[in-house]
Motif scaffolding. Sequence first.
Motif, PDB file in Angstrom:
ATOM      1  N   GLN A 223      -0.161 -32.117   7.635  1.00 42.16           N
ATOM      2  CA  GLN A 223       1.266 -32.217   7.331  1.00 42.16           C
ATOM      3  C   GLN A 223       1.582 -33.404   6.420  1.00 42.16           C
ATOM      4  O   GLN A 223       2.492 -33.330   5.583  1.00 42.16           O
ATOM      5  CB  GLN A 223       2.069 -32.334   8.628  1.00 42.16           C
ATOM      6  CG  GLN A 223       2.116 -31.043   9.442  1.00 42.16           C
ATOM      7  CD  GLN A 223       2.825 -31.196  10.772  1.00 42.16           C
ATOM      8  OE1 GLN A 223       2.987 -32.308  11.292  1.00 42.16           O
ATOM      9  NE2 GLN A 223       3.250 -30.082  11.351  1.00 42.16           N
ATOM     10  N   LYS A 224       0.832 -34.489   6.562  1.00 43.77           N
ATOM     11  CA  LYS A 224       1.090 -35.693   5.765  1.00 43.77           C
ATOM     12  C   LYS A 224       0.640 -35.530   4.316  1.00 43.77           C
ATOM     13  O   LYS A 224       1.210 -36.159   3.414  1.00 43.77           O
ATOM     14  CB  LYS A 224       0.362 -36.894   6.376  1.00 43.77           C
ATOM     15  CG  LYS A 224       1.007 -37.448   7.622  1.00 43.77           C
ATOM     16  CD  LYS A 224       0.197 -38.628   8.144  1.00 43.77           C
ATOM     17  CE  LYS A 224       0.771 -39.161   9.451  1.00 43.77           C
ATOM     18  NZ  LYS A 224      -0.063 -40.274   9.996  1.00 43.77           N
ATOM     19  N   GLU A 225      -0.368 -34.719   4.090  1.00 42.80           N
ATOM     20  CA  GLU A 225      -0.928 -34.590   2.746  1.00 42.80           C
ATOM     21  C   GLU A 225      -0.220 -33.469   1.988  1.00 42.80           C
ATOM     22  O   GLU A 225      -0.315 -32.295   2.353  1.00 42.80           O
ATOM     23  CB  GLU A 225      -2.430 -34.303   2.839  1.00 42.80           C
ATOM     24  CG  GLU A 225      -3.191 -34.527   1.551  1.00 42.80           C
ATOM     25  CD  GLU A 225      -3.170 -35.980   1.096  1.00 42.80           C
ATOM     26  OE1 GLU A 225      -3.142 -36.188  -0.129  1.00 42.80           O
ATOM     27  OE2 GLU A 225      -3.158 -36.894   1.953  1.00 42.80           O
ATOM     28  N   GLU A 226       0.483 -33.813   0.961  1.00 49.42           N
ATOM     29  CA  GLU A 226       1.297 -32.839   0.223  1.00 49.42           C
ATOM     30  C   GLU A 226       0.451 -31.690  -0.326  1.00 49.42           C
ATOM     31  O   GLU A 226      -0.567 -31.890  -0.979  1.00 49.42           O
ATOM     32  CB  GLU A 226       2.007 -33.544  -0.944  1.00 49.42           C
ATOM     33  CG  GLU A 226       2.989 -32.648  -1.686  1.00 49.42           C
ATOM     34  CD  GLU A 226       3.741 -33.399  -2.780  1.00 49.42           C
ATOM     35  OE1 GLU A 226       4.444 -32.725  -3.557  1.00 49.42           O
ATOM     36  OE2 GLU A 226       3.613 -34.638  -2.856  1.00 49.42           O
ATOM     37  N   GLY A 227       0.879 -30.479  -0.008  1.00 55.72           N
ATOM     38  CA  GLY A 227       0.220 -29.282  -0.509  1.00 55.72           C
ATOM     39  C   GLY A 227      -1.003 -28.848   0.273  1.00 55.72           C
ATOM     40  O   GLY A 227      -1.586 -27.792  -0.013  1.00 55.72           O
ATOM     41  N   LYS A 229      -3.188 -27.278   3.211  1.00 55.16           N
ATOM     42  CA  LYS A 229      -3.058 -26.249   4.246  1.00 55.16           C
ATOM     43  C   LYS A 229      -4.178 -26.351   5.288  1.00 55.16           C
ATOM     44  O   LYS A 229      -4.053 -25.809   6.375  1.00 55.16           O
ATOM     45  CB  LYS A 229      -3.077 -24.855   3.603  1.00 55.16           C
ATOM     46  CG  LYS A 229      -1.872 -24.584   2.705  1.00 55.16           C
ATOM     47  CD  LYS A 229      -1.949 -23.182   2.124  1.00 55.16           C
ATOM     48  CE  LYS A 229      -0.751 -22.900   1.209  1.00 55.16           C
ATOM     49  NZ  LYS A 229      -0.835 -21.542   0.606  1.00 55.16           N
ATOM     50  N   GLU A 233      -8.839 -29.676   2.601  1.00 51.88           N
ATOM     51  CA  GLU A 233      -8.027 -30.092   1.456  1.00 51.88           C
ATOM     52  C   GLU A 233      -7.565 -31.538   1.613  1.00 51.88           C
ATOM     53  O   GLU A 233      -7.489 -32.278   0.621  1.00 51.88           O
ATOM     54  CB  GLU A 233      -6.831 -29.143   1.313  1.00 51.88           C
ATOM     55  CG  GLU A 233      -7.241 -27.733   0.928  1.00 51.88           C
ATOM     56  CD  GLU A 233      -6.115 -26.714   1.033  1.00 51.88           C
ATOM     57  OE1 GLU A 233      -6.189 -25.683   0.343  1.00 51.88           O
ATOM     58  OE2 GLU A 233      -5.170 -26.949   1.819  1.00 51.88           O
ATOM     59  N   VAL A 234      -7.277 -31.958   2.831  1.00 54.62           N
ATOM     60  CA  VAL A 234      -6.937 -33.359   3.090  1.00 54.62           C
ATOM     61  C   VAL A 234      -8.132 -34.243   2.756  1.00 54.62           C
ATOM     62  O   VAL A 234      -8.009 -35.277   2.083  1.00 54.62           O
ATOM     63  CB  VAL A 234      -6.543 -33.564   4.576  1.00 54.62           C
ATOM     64  CG1 VAL A 234      -6.313 -35.037   4.877  1.00 54.62           C
ATOM     65  CG2 VAL A 234      -5.313 -32.751   4.919  1.00 54.62           C
ATOM     66  N   SER A 237      -8.715 -34.541  -0.991  1.00 56.16           N
ATOM     67  CA  SER A 237      -7.648 -35.318  -1.612  1.00 56.16           C
ATOM     68  C   SER A 237      -7.869 -36.816  -1.406  1.00 56.16           C
ATOM     69  O   SER A 237      -7.622 -37.620  -2.305  1.00 56.16           O
ATOM     70  CB  SER A 237      -6.286 -34.907  -1.028  1.00 56.16           C
ATOM     71  OG  SER A 237      -5.248 -35.692  -1.566  1.00 56.16           O
TER      72      SER A 237
END
Length: 247
Positions: A223-227, A229, A233-234, A237
């Motif tokens: 939820q904290k990492e924009e975009g 899912k 992906e976190v 990033s």
Amino acid sequence: MIQIEQLSKKYKNADHFSLLDLDLKISSGEIFGLLGPNGAGKTTLISILCGLIKPTSGTFTIDGLDFASAKKKLKQLIGIVPQEYALYPSLTAYENLYYFGSMYGLKGKIFKESIDKHLDILGLHKFGDKKVKSFSGGMKRRVNLIAGILHQPKVLFLDEPTVGVDVQSKTAIIDYLRELNAKGTTIVYTSHHLNEAELFCTNVGIIDHGQLICLGTPKELIQKEEGAKHLEEVFLSLTGKALRDYA
């Protein structure tokens, strides 16, 4: 259950610290995922917590015990399932488990029944008298796991416990680890399988270059990492897509 303060490690002749001033608290009953790229410091941290190597500086306690002053008691509290198979290939599964359990002082009828029970739970009972060198990778992983939990540790350290195994073995291992956790065992787990970690872990810490860069539940981090899912992906990033080969 685990409290780490300003923990650092620099290996002899190394150019950089493998861990640097790392602070971390892991509560009793957690399934804590310690994630990071190759060379990030995961195995170094677990090796220090298990007493296999000494930190350069900093302190840690497990269940209130300091390793420097209560080494023997602390080692009785923990179980270790290493990434490499810690088994004797020329011994049978039962002989391996009897040997490792005996190292923790286990003996007698209850001990032997415990070995039989765990072999049965993890689908290995009919292979108990077969030499480990004849086993598939998934079978060796399951024996490796049993060797680390026969003495009923309060804290279980798992370094890539499902690497290189078939889906059935992976499912059996994860299901059994969930059962252990439900009975009170705190689990510290490293893996490169981010989808597995997302579903398995109650909390996750991502480390890179020996430092903790984020901490929270998988859902919170996504939820904290924009975009983002998924946890993968976190991870990408925060740590980047550059290859992390090292020697």
